[in-house]
Enzyme design. Structure first.
Site, PDB file in Angstrom:
ATOM      1  N   ARG A   1     -36.992  74.619 -23.071  1.00  0.00           N
ATOM      2  CA  ARG A   1     -37.302  73.182 -23.339  1.00  0.00           C
ATOM      3  C   ARG A   1     -38.437  73.047 -24.489  1.00  0.00           C
ATOM      4  O   ARG A   1     -38.882  74.001 -24.952  1.00  0.00           O
ATOM      5  CB  ARG A   1     -38.268  72.721 -22.157  1.00  0.00           C
TER       6      ARG A   1
ATOM      7  N   GLU B   1     -44.161  71.870 -31.010  1.00  0.00           N
ATOM      8  CA  GLU B   1     -42.689  71.515 -31.185  1.00  0.00           C
ATOM      9  C   GLU B   1     -42.030  72.709 -32.032  1.00  0.00           C
ATOM     10  O   GLU B   1     -42.480  73.266 -32.803  1.00  0.00           O
ATOM     11  CB  GLU B   1     -42.569  70.280 -32.089  1.00  0.00           C
ATOM     12  N   HIS B   2     -40.551  72.971 -31.915  1.00  0.00           N
ATOM     13  CA  HIS B   2     -39.706  74.108 -32.391  1.00  0.00           C
ATOM     14  C   HIS B   2     -40.477  75.277 -32.420  1.00  0.00           C
ATOM     15  O   HIS B   2     -40.452  76.209 -33.299  1.00  0.00           O
ATOM     16  CB  HIS B   2     -39.713  73.540 -33.858  1.00  0.00           C
ATOM     17  N   ARG B   3     -41.283  75.560 -31.348  1.00  0.00           N
ATOM     18  CA  ARG B   3     -41.821  77.026 -30.950  1.00  0.00           C
ATOM     19  C   ARG B   3     -43.001  77.144 -31.937  1.00  0.00           C
ATOM     20  O   ARG B   3     -43.369  78.337 -32.298  1.00  0.00           O
ATOM     21  CB  ARG B   3     -40.752  77.940 -30.977  1.00  0.00           C
ATOM     22  N   LEU B   4     -43.519  75.974 -32.543  1.00  0.00           N
ATOM     23  CA  LEU B   4     -44.599  76.295 -33.562  1.00  0.00           C
ATOM     24  C   LEU B   4     -46.147  76.093 -32.745  1.00  0.00           C
ATOM     25  O   LEU B   4     -46.542  75.070 -32.982  1.00  0.00           O
ATOM     26  CB  LEU B   4     -44.404  75.438 -34.942  1.00  0.00           C
TER      27      LEU B   4
END
Ligand SMILES: Cc1cc2nc3c(=O)[nH]c(=O)nc-3n(C[C@H](O)[C@H](O)[C@H](O)COP(=O)(O)O)c2cc1C
Length: 213
Positions: free
Chosen positions: A8, A188-191
């Protein structure tokens, strides 16, 4: 469904240095209050990791019962697996997983035993059944059956039907004085955002570093 298909996005918002409290305990208290207000289950539950005399790590959940500048407090049986590990090596780690808020907090520190008065005060505040359960349970020992536990509990209920249960000598609490605390907020985006507070030589002076996600 394959496990690798579970994923997710983390979208609840970032963590910026200018929004951080310079004191990690104050920062922790803010996040703990937000975890409680969010209605997530067991907001005060934390994983406690210890290392035994053979160097094996172990972990289990305990409940945070107090937090302030002196550290993070929990209560348990001093002769349990965790109690014996801490007696041998006071270096521990705590972890708070607040999934619905897409947050985690990680703490490293040294655990010390609370003094008996502090333990007695907390023990007296517990429901009587919890007090008797503490007496009945030789925590982390092998027992023959559930009936064995229930028989001990029932006998204790009869013994203390008209009086308060005294504080067991094997029951106690620990305070974990933190030397390092990390706050993680999913991004977001694993950042993701990560900020690590490290205690400097001067007490109450904390260095804050952003870590790569
Ligand atoms: C939600 C939750 C809260 C718990 N709280 C405590 C606690 O405050 N103190 C405690 O001794 N055990 C608590 N336990 C049980 C411990 O996880 C563990 O089983 C027990 O302390 C024995 O651990 P040990 O054998 O590693 O010493 C809790 C377990 C759960 C799941």
């Amino acid at each position: 469904m394959q496990l690798q298909d579970y994923r997710r996005e983390y979208i609840q918002g970032g963590l910026r240095r200018k929004g951080l409290n310079t004191n990690p305990i104050a920062q922790f208290e803010t996040w703990l209050q937000q975890a409680i207000a969010s209605g997530l289950s067991d907001p005060t539950a934390m994983t406690l990791a210890t290392v035994d005399e053979n160097g094996w790590p172990n972990q289990r959940i305990v409940l945070l019962k107090q937090v302030d500048e002196q550290g993070f407090v929990f209560f348990t049986n001093k002769q349990s697996i965790k109690g014996r590990a801490i007696a041998n090596n006071p270096n521990v780690s705590l972890h708070f997983p607040w999934y619905p808020l897409e947050r985690q907090v990680r703490v490293q520190g040294k655990a010390t035993l609370l003094d008996e008065q502090e333990v007695a005060r907390y023990f007296a505040s517990r429901p009587k059944e919890s007090q008797l359960a503490a007496w009945a349970s030789e925590q982390s020992q092998v027992i023959p059956s559930r009936d064995h536990l229930l028989e001990k509990f029932t006998a204790l209920q009869e013994q203390y039907v008209e009086s308060d249960a005294p504080l067991p000598i094997f029951w106690g609490g620990y305070r974990v004085k933190p030397s390092c605390i990390e706050f993680w907020q999913g991004g977001e985006h694993r950042l993701h955002d990560r900020f690590q507070y490290t205690q400097s030589e001067v007490e109450h002076d904390w260095k804050i570093d952003r870590l790569a996600p």
